[in-house]
Design a protein around this motif. Structure first.
Motif, PDB file in Angstrom:
ATOM      1  N   GLY B  97       0.849  -1.196   0.000  1.00 44.56           N
ATOM      2  CA  GLY B  97       0.000   0.000   0.000  1.00 44.56           C
ATOM      3  C   GLY B  97       0.872   1.229   0.000  1.00 44.56           C
ATOM      4  O   GLY B  97       1.415   1.631   1.019  1.00 44.56           O
ATOM      5  N   ALA B  98       0.990   1.888  -1.154  1.00 45.79           N
ATOM      6  CA  ALA B  98       1.897   3.036  -1.227  1.00 45.79           C
ATOM      7  C   ALA B  98       1.436   4.164  -0.315  1.00 45.79           C
ATOM      8  O   ALA B  98       2.235   4.967   0.140  1.00 45.79           O
ATOM      9  CB  ALA B  98       2.008   3.524  -2.658  1.00 45.79           C
ATOM     10  N   MET B  99       0.121   4.237  -0.056  1.00 46.38           N
ATOM     11  CA  MET B  99      -0.366   5.334   0.783  1.00 46.38           C
ATOM     12  C   MET B  99       0.098   5.147   2.217  1.00 46.38           C
ATOM     13  O   MET B  99       0.506   6.077   2.882  1.00 46.38           O
ATOM     14  CB  MET B  99      -1.891   5.383   0.720  1.00 46.38           C
ATOM     15  N   ASN B 100       0.044   3.900   2.699  1.00 47.99           N
ATOM     16  CA  ASN B 100       0.407   3.669   4.090  1.00 47.99           C
ATOM     17  C   ASN B 100       1.913   3.621   4.285  1.00 47.99           C
ATOM     18  O   ASN B 100       2.401   3.761   5.389  1.00 47.99           O
ATOM     19  CB  ASN B 100      -0.202   2.351   4.577  1.00 47.99           C
ATOM     20  N   SER B 101       2.633   3.388   3.208  1.00 48.46           N
ATOM     21  CA  SER B 101       4.066   3.249   3.357  1.00 48.46           C
ATOM     22  C   SER B 101       4.794   4.578   3.190  1.00 48.46           C
ATOM     23  O   SER B 101       5.995   4.631   3.356  1.00 48.46           O
ATOM     24  CB  SER B 101       4.603   2.237   2.338  1.00 48.46           C
ATOM     25  N   LEU B 102       4.077   5.619   2.847  1.00 52.43           N
ATOM     26  CA  LEU B 102       4.703   6.936   2.764  1.00 52.43           C
ATOM     27  C   LEU B 102       4.212   7.774   3.939  1.00 52.43           C
ATOM     28  O   LEU B 102       3.047   7.730   4.299  1.00 52.43           O
ATOM     29  CB  LEU B 102       4.327   7.626   1.450  1.00 52.43           C
ATOM     30  N   ASN B 103       5.138   8.525   4.516  1.00 50.64           N
ATOM     31  CA  ASN B 103       4.752   9.384   5.622  1.00 50.64           C
ATOM     32  C   ASN B 103       4.018  10.612   5.084  1.00 50.64           C
ATOM     33  O   ASN B 103       4.571  11.362   4.287  1.00 50.64           O
ATOM     34  CB  ASN B 103       6.019   9.802   6.376  1.00 50.64           C
ATOM     35  N   PRO B 104       2.767  10.811   5.505  1.00 52.56           N
ATOM     36  CA  PRO B 104       1.956  11.879   4.905  1.00 52.56           C
ATOM     37  C   PRO B 104       2.461  13.292   5.201  1.00 52.56           C
ATOM     38  O   PRO B 104       2.114  14.218   4.483  1.00 52.56           O
ATOM     39  CB  PRO B 104       0.570  11.665   5.521  1.00 52.56           C
ATOM     40  N   VAL B 105       3.275  13.474   6.244  1.00 52.65           N
ATOM     41  CA  VAL B 105       3.669  14.837   6.593  1.00 52.65           C
ATOM     42  C   VAL B 105       5.070  15.207   6.120  1.00 52.65           C
ATOM     43  O   VAL B 105       5.566  16.285   6.410  1.00 52.65           O
ATOM     44  CB  VAL B 105       3.557  15.088   8.117  1.00 52.65           C
ATOM     45  N   LEU B 106       5.734  14.297   5.398  1.00 57.24           N
ATOM     46  CA  LEU B 106       7.058  14.621   4.886  1.00 57.24           C
ATOM     47  C   LEU B 106       7.005  14.746   3.367  1.00 57.24           C
ATOM     48  O   LEU B 106       6.270  14.033   2.704  1.00 57.24           O
ATOM     49  CB  LEU B 106       8.056  13.523   5.259  1.00 57.24           C
ATOM     50  N   ARG B 107       7.843  15.651   2.836  1.00 56.22           N
ATOM     51  CA  ARG B 107       7.912  15.805   1.390  1.00 56.22           C
ATOM     52  C   ARG B 107       8.450  14.515   0.781  1.00 56.22           C
ATOM     53  O   ARG B 107       9.335  13.872   1.348  1.00 56.22           O
ATOM     54  CB  ARG B 107       8.883  16.933   1.031  1.00 56.22           C
ATOM     55  N   VAL B 108       7.912  14.148  -0.392  1.00 58.20           N
ATOM     56  CA  VAL B 108       8.314  12.866  -0.975  1.00 58.20           C
ATOM     57  C   VAL B 108       9.805  12.842  -1.284  1.00 58.20           C
ATOM     58  O   VAL B 108      10.470  11.820  -1.095  1.00 58.20           O
ATOM     59  CB  VAL B 108       7.492  12.517  -2.242  1.00 58.20           C
ATOM     60  N   GLY B 109      10.351  13.974  -1.737  1.00 59.90           N
ATOM     61  CA  GLY B 109      11.776  14.019  -2.057  1.00 59.90           C
ATOM     62  C   GLY B 109      12.626  13.664  -0.844  1.00 59.90           C
ATOM     63  O   GLY B 109      13.585  12.899  -0.939  1.00 59.90           O
ATOM     64  N   ASP B 110      12.238  14.216   0.306  1.00 61.76           N
ATOM     65  CA  ASP B 110      12.995  13.947   1.524  1.00 61.76           C
ATOM     66  C   ASP B 110      12.903  12.472   1.911  1.00 61.76           C
ATOM     67  O   ASP B 110      13.851  11.894   2.431  1.00 61.76           O
ATOM     68  CB  ASP B 110      12.469  14.809   2.683  1.00 61.76           C
ATOM     69  N   GLN B 111      11.741  11.881   1.633  1.00 63.85           N
ATOM     70  CA  GLN B 111      11.580  10.475   1.987  1.00 63.85           C
ATOM     71  C   GLN B 111      12.437   9.579   1.099  1.00 63.85           C
ATOM     72  O   GLN B 111      12.964   8.568   1.547  1.00 63.85           O
ATOM     73  CB  GLN B 111      10.108  10.062   1.889  1.00 63.85           C
ATOM     74  N   VAL B 112      12.561   9.975  -0.157  1.00 65.85           N
ATOM     75  CA  VAL B 112      13.401   9.194  -1.061  1.00 65.85           C
ATOM     76  C   VAL B 112      14.876   9.408  -0.717  1.00 65.85           C
ATOM     77  O   VAL B 112      15.704   8.512  -0.845  1.00 65.85           O
ATOM     78  CB  VAL B 112      13.122   9.584  -2.533  1.00 65.85           C
ATOM     79  N   LYS B 146       9.495  16.997  -6.210  1.00 63.25           N
ATOM     80  CA  LYS B 146      10.170  16.539  -4.996  1.00 63.25           C
ATOM     81  C   LYS B 146       9.618  17.193  -3.742  1.00 63.25           C
ATOM     82  O   LYS B 146       9.613  16.619  -2.669  1.00 63.25           O
ATOM     83  CB  LYS B 146      11.664  16.894  -5.073  1.00 63.25           C
ATOM     84  N   LYS B 147       9.197  18.457  -3.913  1.00 66.14           N
ATOM     85  CA  LYS B 147       8.787  19.215  -2.751  1.00 66.14           C
ATOM     86  C   LYS B 147       7.329  18.977  -2.350  1.00 66.14           C
ATOM     87  O   LYS B 147       6.810  19.580  -1.421  1.00 66.14           O
ATOM     88  CB  LYS B 147       8.994  20.713  -3.008  1.00 66.14           C
ATOM     89  N   GLN B 148       6.648  18.137  -3.110  1.00 68.53           N
ATOM     90  CA  GLN B 148       5.234  17.902  -2.796  1.00 68.53           C
ATOM     91  C   GLN B 148       5.067  16.812  -1.750  1.00 68.53           C
ATOM     92  O   GLN B 148       6.002  16.081  -1.431  1.00 68.53           O
ATOM     93  CB  GLN B 148       4.498  17.522  -4.079  1.00 68.53           C
ATOM     94  N   TYR B 149       3.840  16.713  -1.241  1.00 66.08           N
ATOM     95  CA  TYR B 149       3.522  15.720  -0.213  1.00 66.08           C
ATOM     96  C   TYR B 149       2.764  14.545  -0.834  1.00 66.08           C
ATOM     97  O   TYR B 149       2.122  14.703  -1.876  1.00 66.08           O
ATOM     98  CB  TYR B 149       2.686  16.372   0.892  1.00 66.08           C
ATOM     99  N   PRO B 150       2.789  13.384  -0.160  1.00 65.01           N
ATOM    100  CA  PRO B 150       2.173  12.189  -0.751  1.00 65.01           C
ATOM    101  C   PRO B 150       0.734  12.384  -1.226  1.00 65.01           C
ATOM    102  O   PRO B 150       0.353  11.860  -2.257  1.00 65.01           O
ATOM    103  CB  PRO B 150       2.240  11.174   0.392  1.00 65.01           C
ATOM    104  N   HIS B 151      -0.065  13.183  -0.492  1.00 68.11           N
ATOM    105  CA  HIS B 151      -1.475  13.303  -0.873  1.00 68.11           C
ATOM    106  C   HIS B 151      -1.674  14.027  -2.197  1.00 68.11           C
ATOM    107  O   HIS B 151      -2.744  13.982  -2.787  1.00 68.11           O
ATOM    108  CB  HIS B 151      -2.273  13.983   0.237  1.00 68.11           C
ATOM    109  N   GLU B 152      -0.613  14.702  -2.668  1.00 67.44           N
ATOM    110  CA  GLU B 152      -0.733  15.400  -3.944  1.00 67.44           C
ATOM    111  C   GLU B 152      -0.450  14.478  -5.124  1.00 67.44           C
ATOM    112  O   GLU B 152      -0.481  14.894  -6.271  1.00 67.44           O
ATOM    113  CB  GLU B 152       0.241  16.588  -3.968  1.00 67.44           C
ATOM    114  N   ALA B 164      11.174   4.543  -6.587  1.00 65.09           N
ATOM    115  CA  ALA B 164      12.364   5.398  -6.503  1.00 65.09           C
ATOM    116  C   ALA B 164      13.055   5.169  -5.159  1.00 65.09           C
ATOM    117  O   ALA B 164      14.282   5.078  -5.066  1.00 65.09           O
ATOM    118  CB  ALA B 164      11.965   6.865  -6.652  1.00 65.09           C
ATOM    119  N   MET B 165      12.260   5.048  -4.104  1.00 66.13           N
ATOM    120  CA  MET B 165      12.816   4.867  -2.777  1.00 66.13           C
ATOM    121  C   MET B 165      13.548   3.526  -2.692  1.00 66.13           C
ATOM    122  O   MET B 165      14.622   3.421  -2.111  1.00 66.13           O
ATOM    123  CB  MET B 165      11.673   4.917  -1.771  1.00 66.13           C
ATOM    124  N   ALA B 166      12.957   2.507  -3.294  1.00 64.97           N
ATOM    125  CA  ALA B 166      13.569   1.179  -3.236  1.00 64.97           C
ATOM    126  C   ALA B 166      14.889   1.154  -4.011  1.00 64.97           C
ATOM    127  O   ALA B 166      15.786   0.389  -3.691  1.00 64.97           O
ATOM    128  CB  ALA B 166      12.610   0.131  -3.791  1.00 64.97           C
TER     129      ALA B 166
END
Lengths: 307, 364, 351
Positions: B97-112, B146-152, B164-166
């Motif tokens: 589940g990509a939604m549950n595996s990404l932290n909703p409050v962090l920018r996706v770029g930072d998570q990668v 990169k600067k966007q959040y998962p919900h976007e 990308a993260m993997a």
């Protein structure tokens, strides 16, 4: 299936879970003692009579284990009678609270729209009424009586229940089985009584248990403030009298400690039991019971309950 | 030597009043640059296997025995710290589940970027940011996002972020746990395409965990078929499709509609997977199997190899590598019940398997 | 026969105070935007499409669970679009629905018996022993045999497949003429799907039930349906006999869908037409042909004019300008370059 066996099954399942909760069992133990006292105590100890001057303000002794008060009444008997009144007031007030709260909560959550807006506004109005002020005002207008105390408690407690039940109803309303029932022709009344109510019933039960504790506490407070019924003994009234007689300064602990302790223990016991109910109704906990939630989800889906 | 070698892996979960035998002695290899499908239905232990390999089991789960070798190095013997340095660097996971595996409050770029900074201490932030941009381009996302959040992000785009993260630490082996299950066919095709391209470009080895045989057929050279924690058959996808040997594989293949195959409902499999806290004895498939013989109750058959990497564990398969017809076998009476249920499409459960010794399969 | 004539289901968008003040017109999610569909007795019609295409809402409109903004629902010649009260209840006896998620669609507090008996109770049908018998029969028809072993159970004691069978029994106990089945097997393991589908098709044979089978899986639709209707963004784009539509799809969207459908046979690697991006939002439907921004074959006319249906074969029609005068060119192997915002360019797979 006949209704009786289905209820019996449900009750058995509930007890199986309840038995696991230590706090619930402790609460239930304490409660059974007090309820036994409330049920048969007053008849066993007999009437509370005034006695002669020589029997007034006695210290605890073999004859009067809690001593006597200013009118020479045996404080143990007074305490036993007070137990019945306090618990009865708590339970009756909570039952009224439960019925009104659940009805308003379910209707407002389920019907929604303007009905919801109106009922929620009404709930909020009563929710913010200052309990003590309302009690004092009502007692002044109607004269102090047990009935008034019960009414005050019910009037100020139902909105809390209603708001909780409403939010739960909102989530149940969205579940597919409600749509399915609608699709085969079930009307709103049936949907609310047959589909929503059974699914919020556990919550109502847990909430009521907690309300009883609050009601007993409130009754004590009201009586202590002198708003209660002057003709019956409740724990609150005993406390009030002991306070007025300066029992505290006189060191007559046996006058105020038993009712005080009674309130504390019963409120604690109801809270413990209510907490246990709450925990049992937690879906995650229940899932663990029903289908071993500790397994990886994959394995759970495959688990089959056999005969 | 294969890149990844799993030998006799056994994984159990402790539960109240018992043990769930989720994975029961499975062995398979993954070669460098190869794509292997790990297939099976819910409860077959495919996800558990991958979690065990990556030491991501929940606290009540445990590798009871077996060996996991990555490049010849025994992973089960590694200490926690040493393992953690390896995970993600050498092998990584694309979660379900990509939604549950990404932290909703962090920018996706930072998570990668996080695994890069974590595993490669020499890399500066600037360098890491540059690599994140590259990764985004690689998986088909505009680096400006990169600067966007998962919900976007839409579901498909989020799955790209997960990929990308993997790939952040350039691993050689990637596990994909149902990476396309929640997606629409068109988006699924986009993602499978992307994985295929990345695999070719980087010589990645991939283990694809899925319940969907068609997805495996599209993307993998080989498949490992699991049922209720046991490995029943493994081999090249073409052989599994054209000449499946295990009755379960056969049934599974026939259950998948194929618009270029016959237009009939096929057989399906009556009944449902067992409760792994009280699994059936021997071959766990026997209560649902129309080929079940007495030996199936007694023991799980050893795997036998037939031809190039085709291995099957079934008593009903003859020595020359042919699945005998039910009529040739001394069937258990239960197998007849299975056949009858199949005819009518009825449910099989609630009836204990008539051939089971009492108590062996008794459920909760 | 049950028919939908130009059915629309629009959900108004919530509007902020600011927008209202500025006098901006209130937008709407056009979930279903003009659907015509016809299902005869013992016919299986599959509604196929990706998430957000409006297939589920169409099914819900058919059983009158979704509010119908415009258009008509007609059952055996009678307009049932605006029925209420007792008439609506009578309609619901004849048209039933089976939902996707068997974990959500059964009341956890009811036993299997109560779940299946309740529809009878609602309609005051069959009492006492007769009701018991009908419930038993419904359970056994759904493959739960012997019925007695299931009656007293609660949903959480059953597997997903068994639950879905209970839901089927509850829908069938009223002996409806039509059933909307909304992805009835998509949450179940493949091996147990077959049994459930078999039960549903058996009921069509024995009772003449007609189905609207909603699914995202074109191959499943092909397997069990007589006719297939492919939906995109609130409308049907192509419709026709199942085997024929799959063998010779006319609409570029149907062609693309078919080309990306994974096949269990590894030897058959087709050329795939992978469309870029994802289905757009139903509150912002493109002008002209609503598929044009993702269509690899779109030309000028598609951007401005919405295509009507054109006959492309016996009983098969497609809404595409390319088939105006007969067959379309196959899109296989082309690249869908025009994508929605921020989507990567679509690629075409190797043969």
């Amino acid at each position: 299936m006949n209704l009786l066996s289905s209820w019996r099954r449900r009750a058995a399942g509930f007890w199986r879970l309840f038995r696991r909760s230590r706090q619930g069992l402790v609460g239930l133990g304490i409660l059974s003692v007090f309820i036994l006292v409330a049920l048969v105590g007053p008849e066993l100890v007999g009437r509370v009579d005034r006695a002669g001057t020589f029997d007034q303000m006695l210290d605890p002794s073999g004859g009067h284990i809690f001593g006597t008060d200013r009118a020479g009444r045996d404080l143990f008997k007074v305490w036993v009678h007070g137990t019945r009144i306090s618990i009865a007031v708590g339970i009756i007030a909570s039952l009224i609270t439960m019925v009104i709260g659940a009805a308003v909560g379910i209707v407002s959550g389920f019907i929604g729209g303007r009905v919801d807006t109106a009922l929620t506004a009404l709930s909020n109005f009563f929710y913010v009424l200052p309990t003590l002020v309302l009690a004092i005002v009502l007692a002044t207008i109607l004269g102090p009586s047990l009935l008034n105390v019960i009414m005050v408690i019910a009037i100020t407690s139902w909105p809390g229940t209603a708001l909780i039940i409403r939010s739960q109803t909102l989530s149940i309303k969205e579940r597919m089985f409600v749509d399915r029932a609608r699709a085969y022709g079930a009307g709103n009344v049936r949907l609310m009584t047959r589909h929503v109510l059974p699914n919020v019933f556990g919550l109502i039960l847990a909430n009521t248990t907690l309300t009883i504790a609050a009601a007993i506490f409130l009754e004590t407070t009201l009586s202590f403030l002198g708003v209660g019924d002057k003709n019956t003994f409740s724990w609150g009234r005993v406390l009030e009298e002991s306070f007025a007689a300066g029992a505290l300064t006189l060191g007559k602990w046996a006058w105020f400690v038993p009712p005080g302790l009674g309130v504390v223990l019963v409120v604690l016991a109801f809270t413990l039991v209510g907490g246990a109910f709450d925990e049992i109704l937690d879906p995650r906990l229940r899932a663990r019971e029903a289908g071993r939630a500790e397994e990886p989800p994959e394995a759970v889906a495959g688990a089959v309950v056999g005969t | 030597m294969a890149l990844l070698e799993i030998r006799d892996l056994v994984v159990h979960f402790r539960i109240r009043g018992g043990v769930v035998r989720a994975v029961e002695g499975i062995s398979f290899d993954v070669e460098t640059g190869e794509a292997v499908g790990l297939v099976g239905e819910s409860g077959c232990g495919k996800t558990t296997t991958v979690l065990a390999i990556n030491r991501l089991l929940p606290p009540n789960g445990r590798i009871v025995s077996g060996s996991i070798r990555l490049d010849g190095e025994e992973l089960t013997a590694l200490r926690r710290g040493a393992f953690r340095r390896k995970r993600w660097k050498e092998m990584s996971v694309i979660f379900q589940g990509a939604m549950n595996s990404l932290n909703p409050v962090l920018r996706v770029g930072d998570q990668v970027r996080e695994p890069i900074l974590l595993h490669e201490p020499g890399v500066t932030r600037r360098e890491a940011n540059r690599r994140v941009s590259e990764l985004f381009e690689l998986v088909g996302i505009n680096p400006a996002r990169k600067k966007q959040y998962p919900h976007e992000f839409s579901g498909g785009m989020r799955q790209r972020v997960m990929i990308a993260m993997a790939l952040a630490n350039r691993p050689r082996l990637v596990f994909g746990d149902e990476p396309t299950t929640a997606l629409d066919v068109m988006v699924q095709a986009q993602i499978l395409e992307l994985l295929e391209r990345l695999r070719r470009e980087f010589g990645l080895a991939m283990v694809l965990i899925t319940h969907d045989l068609s997805v495996v057929a599209e993307t993998c050279e080989r498949a490992v078929v699991m049922y209720a924690g046991q490995l029943v058959e493994t081999g090249p996808m073409e052989l599994l499709h054209d000449r499946p040997l295990h009755p379960y594989t056969l049934r599974l293949m026939r259950s998948v509609p194929d618009v270029e195959g016959p237009r009939d409902l096929g057989a399906g499999i009556p009944g449902q997977p067992p409760d792994l806290a009280a699994p059936p004895s021997g071959c766990r498939f026997h209560p649902r199997c129309d080929h079940a013989v007495a030996a199936c109750l007694a023991a799980f058959p050893p795997g036998r190899s037939f031809g190039t990497g085709h291995r099957v564990a079934c008593h009903a398969v003859s020595d020359e590598g042919r699945l005998r017809a039910p009529s040739e076998l001394p069937l258990l009476s239960g197998a007849a019940v299975v056949l009858a249920a199949e005819e009518s499409g009825a449910e099989l459960a609630m009836l204990d398997h008539p051939d089971d010794p009492p108590g062996v399969e008794g459920a909760a | 026969m049950i028919e939908l004539h130009g059915v629309r289901v629009h959900f108004p968008l919530r509007q902020g105070l600011f927008e209202a003040f500025r006098g901006r017109p209130r937008g709407a999610v056009r979930a279903v935007d003009g659907v015509d569909l016809r299902v005869g007795a013992s016919e299986v019609v599959a509604l196929v499409g990706e998430s957000g295409c409006g297939k589920t809402t169409t099914g819900r409109a058919l059983v009158r669970l979704a509010p119908i903004t415009a258009g008509r629902v007609v059952l055996d010649g009678e307009d049932v679009t605006n029925l209420g009260g007792a008439a609506l209840r009578a309609y619901r006896r004849r048209v039933q629905i089976i939902f996707q998620d068997p974990y959500e669609s059964l009341n956890p507090k009811q036993t299997v018996h109560d779940i299946v008996a309740e529809p009878l109770e609602v309609h005051g049908l069959a009492r006492g022993a007769e009701r018991e018998e009908r419930v038993g029969r419904a359970l056994e028809d759904a493959g739960l045999r012997p019925a007695g072993a299931y009656r007293g159970r609660y949903p959480h004691e059953l597997s997903g497949g068994q639950r879905q069978r209970v839901a089927i029994a509850a829908a069938m106990v009223l002996e409806p003429a039509f059933v909307v089945a909304d992805e009835p097997v998509s949450m179940l393991d493949v091996s147990i799907r077959t049994g459930i589908l078999k039960v549903m098709l058996d009921l069509r044979e024995s009772r003449g039930v007609g189905y609207v089978f909603i699914t995202h899986d074109l191959s499943l639709a092909w397997l069990i349906a007589d006719r297939i209707a492919v939906m995109y963004l609130g409308t049907i784009v192509e419709e026709g006999p199942a085997a024929q539509l799959v063998a010779s799809p006319a609409h570029p969207y149907t062609q693309a869908l078919l080309s990306v459908m994974p096949s269990p046979d590894p030897k058959r690697r087709r050329r795939r037409t992978i469309l870029a991006g994802e289905t757009p939002d139903a509150s912002r439907i493109p002008p002209g042909c609503r598929f044009h921004p993702r269509c690899p074959l779109a030309f000028e006319r598609c951007r401005t004019e919405e295509p009507p249906f054109f006959e492309v074969g016996p009983g098969q029609r497609a809404a595409c300008w390319l088939v105006e005068s007969g067959r379309a060119l196959p899109v296989v192997g082309t690249t869908a370059a025009a994508g929605t915002a921020a989507a990567p360019p679509a690629a075409t797979a190797e043969p």
